[in-house]
Motif scaffolding. Structure first.
Motif, PDB file in Angstrom:
ATOM      1  N   THR A 161      58.725  36.378  19.776  1.00 29.18           N
ATOM      2  CA  THR A 161      59.231  35.177  19.112  1.00 29.18           C
ATOM      3  C   THR A 161      59.128  33.930  19.974  1.00 29.18           C
ATOM      4  O   THR A 161      59.736  32.901  19.655  1.00 29.18           O
ATOM      5  N   SER A 162      58.394  34.008  21.077  1.00 29.16           N
ATOM      6  CA  SER A 162      58.122  32.779  21.822  1.00 29.16           C
ATOM      7  C   SER A 162      57.209  31.898  20.973  1.00 29.16           C
ATOM      8  O   SER A 162      56.378  32.390  20.200  1.00 29.16           O
ATOM      9  N   LEU A 163      57.351  30.602  21.097  1.00 29.65           N
ATOM     10  CA  LEU A 163      56.571  29.696  20.258  1.00 29.65           C
ATOM     11  C   LEU A 163      55.074  29.829  20.510  1.00 29.65           C
ATOM     12  O   LEU A 163      54.268  29.713  19.574  1.00 29.65           O
ATOM     13  N   ASP A 164      54.690  30.091  21.741  1.00 30.93           N
ATOM     14  CA  ASP A 164      53.264  30.279  22.036  1.00 30.93           C
ATOM     15  C   ASP A 164      52.716  31.478  21.281  1.00 30.93           C
ATOM     16  O   ASP A 164      51.616  31.414  20.700  1.00 30.93           O
ATOM     17  N   ALA A 165      53.491  32.584  21.282  1.00 32.11           N
ATOM     18  CA  ALA A 165      53.040  33.788  20.578  1.00 32.11           C
ATOM     19  C   ALA A 165      53.009  33.559  19.070  1.00 32.11           C
ATOM     20  O   ALA A 165      52.086  34.016  18.380  1.00 32.11           O
ATOM     21  N   ILE A 166      53.997  32.862  18.545  1.00 36.22           N
ATOM     22  CA  ILE A 166      54.058  32.613  17.096  1.00 36.22           C
ATOM     23  C   ILE A 166      52.903  31.716  16.659  1.00 36.22           C
ATOM     24  O   ILE A 166      52.234  31.985  15.652  1.00 36.22           O
ATOM     25  N   MET A 167      52.652  30.649  17.396  1.00 35.99           N
ATOM     26  CA  MET A 167      51.573  29.736  17.021  1.00 35.99           C
ATOM     27  C   MET A 167      50.207  30.404  17.171  1.00 35.99           C
ATOM     28  O   MET A 167      49.293  30.154  16.386  1.00 35.99           O
ATOM     29  N   ASN A 168      50.097  31.281  18.177  1.00 35.36           N
ATOM     30  CA  ASN A 168      48.844  32.023  18.337  1.00 35.36           C
ATOM     31  C   ASN A 168      48.636  33.019  17.206  1.00 35.36           C
ATOM     32  O   ASN A 168      47.503  33.277  16.774  1.00 35.36           O
ATOM     33  N   GLU A 169      49.745  33.584  16.701  1.00 34.44           N
ATOM     34  CA  GLU A 169      49.666  34.566  15.616  1.00 34.44           C
ATOM     35  C   GLU A 169      49.339  33.892  14.279  1.00 34.44           C
ATOM     36  O   GLU A 169      48.706  34.511  13.411  1.00 34.44           O
ATOM     37  N   ASN A 170      49.749  32.649  14.130  1.00 39.29           N
ATOM     38  CA  ASN A 170      49.539  31.931  12.873  1.00 39.29           C
ATOM     39  C   ASN A 170      48.338  30.984  12.996  1.00 39.29           C
ATOM     40  O   ASN A 170      48.460  29.753  12.890  1.00 39.29           O
ATOM     41  N   LYS A 171      47.184  31.574  13.209  1.00 40.45           N
ATOM     42  CA  LYS A 171      45.974  30.784  13.421  1.00 40.45           C
ATOM     43  C   LYS A 171      45.496  30.095  12.151  1.00 40.45           C
ATOM     44  O   LYS A 171      44.765  29.106  12.210  1.00 40.45           O
ATOM     45  N   ASP A 172      45.907  30.627  10.996  1.00 40.23           N
ATOM     46  CA  ASP A 172      45.506  29.957   9.760  1.00 40.23           C
ATOM     47  C   ASP A 172      46.125  28.571   9.657  1.00 40.23           C
ATOM     48  O   ASP A 172      45.569  27.671   9.024  1.00 40.23           O
ATOM     49  N   MET A 173      47.292  28.390  10.282  1.00 39.67           N
ATOM     50  CA  MET A 173      47.908  27.067  10.325  1.00 39.67           C
ATOM     51  C   MET A 173      47.408  26.240  11.507  1.00 39.67           C
ATOM     52  O   MET A 173      47.197  25.028  11.386  1.00 39.67           O
TER      53      MET A 173
END
Length: 237
Positions: A161-173
């Motif tokens: 749930t780190s923001l880096d991991a979340i943003m990396n996981e949501n590459k469509d956005m």
């Protein structure tokens, strides 16, 4: 009511086994309450190319931490639609920890009733103190297992749930748009829950000595030692 109060004996509460039981009662509540009452939010902003309409993505994380089941749909960059993806399900570790806390809480109540209202049963039946001691051994082991598992689960939860991991996981956005970090999750309450877990381990393990002293094994051993000490060698004429 008078009959119940007539059987009340607060002397065990003045002894280590009773006082420790009160501490176990309090800190078991603290352990599971700090876990189940947890809630915190994270957020990041999707800055759309060629558009001034930025979208703030915000999600609430709560117990039991099934973060992979988040199903909120977001509209961003005018016509784009997507859901937030987070890898991981940490419910098994947290629920195991909470279950042990609740069971320890319930047993602490039962033991206090036994000590204070059924003290004659505890004093006169040799099996009751032995059973009480054995149950403490089990709970000490369970607190060790649950606290260790939840500590490991929290470490993995922080990573997922780190923001880096979340943003990396949501590459469509974030692949074709600029995603900027916002609010991070606050984990301090969960860290405190783990501290309470290991504190409970200490309380239940350290109380074993006081409970062992109440068993017939210890008392018989002390009686034998006292008998041997009082026996004097026969004098010579």
């Amino acid at each position: 009511m008078e009959n119940i109060l007539a059987n009340l004996n607060i002397q065990p509460l003045k002894e280590p086994r009773g006082f420790m039981k009160v501490l176990q009662f309090v800190f078991s509540i603290c352990a599971f309450a700090t876990t189940v009452s947890y809630s915190s939010t994270f957020s990041f902003t999707v800055q759309c190319q060629g558009s001034k309409n930025d979208t703030v993505i915000e999600e609430l994380i709560t117990y039991p931490f099934r973060v992979d089941s988040i199903d909120t749909t977001y509209h961003y960059c005018n016509s784009s639609v997507s859901k937030v993806h987070i890898m991981g399900n940490f419910s098994s570790d947290s629920e195991f920890f909470v279950a042990i806390g609740v069971l320890a809480f319930l047993y602490s109540i039962a033991a206090l009733i036994l000590y204070c209202f059924l003290s004659s049963l505890y004093d006169n039946d040799e099996k009751v103190p032995i059973l009480d001691c054995a149950i403490h051994v089990v709970f000490a082991f369970l607190w060790l297992a649950a606290s260790s598992a939840w500590a490991s689960g929290l470490t993995n939860l922080k990573m997922a749930t780190s923001l880096d991991a979340i943003m990396n996981e949501n590459k469509d956005m974030c692949a074709t748009n600029v995603c900027t970090p916002g609010k991070e999750l606050a984990y301090s309450k969960l860290v405190i829950s783990i501290i309470f877990g290991f504190l409970n381990l200490f309380l239940w393990a350290s109380n074993l000595w006081f409970l062992y002293k109440e068993t017939s094994y210890f008392k018989n051993k002390m009686n034998m030692a006292a008998g041997n000490g009082s026996t004097q060698p026969a004098g010579t004429a």
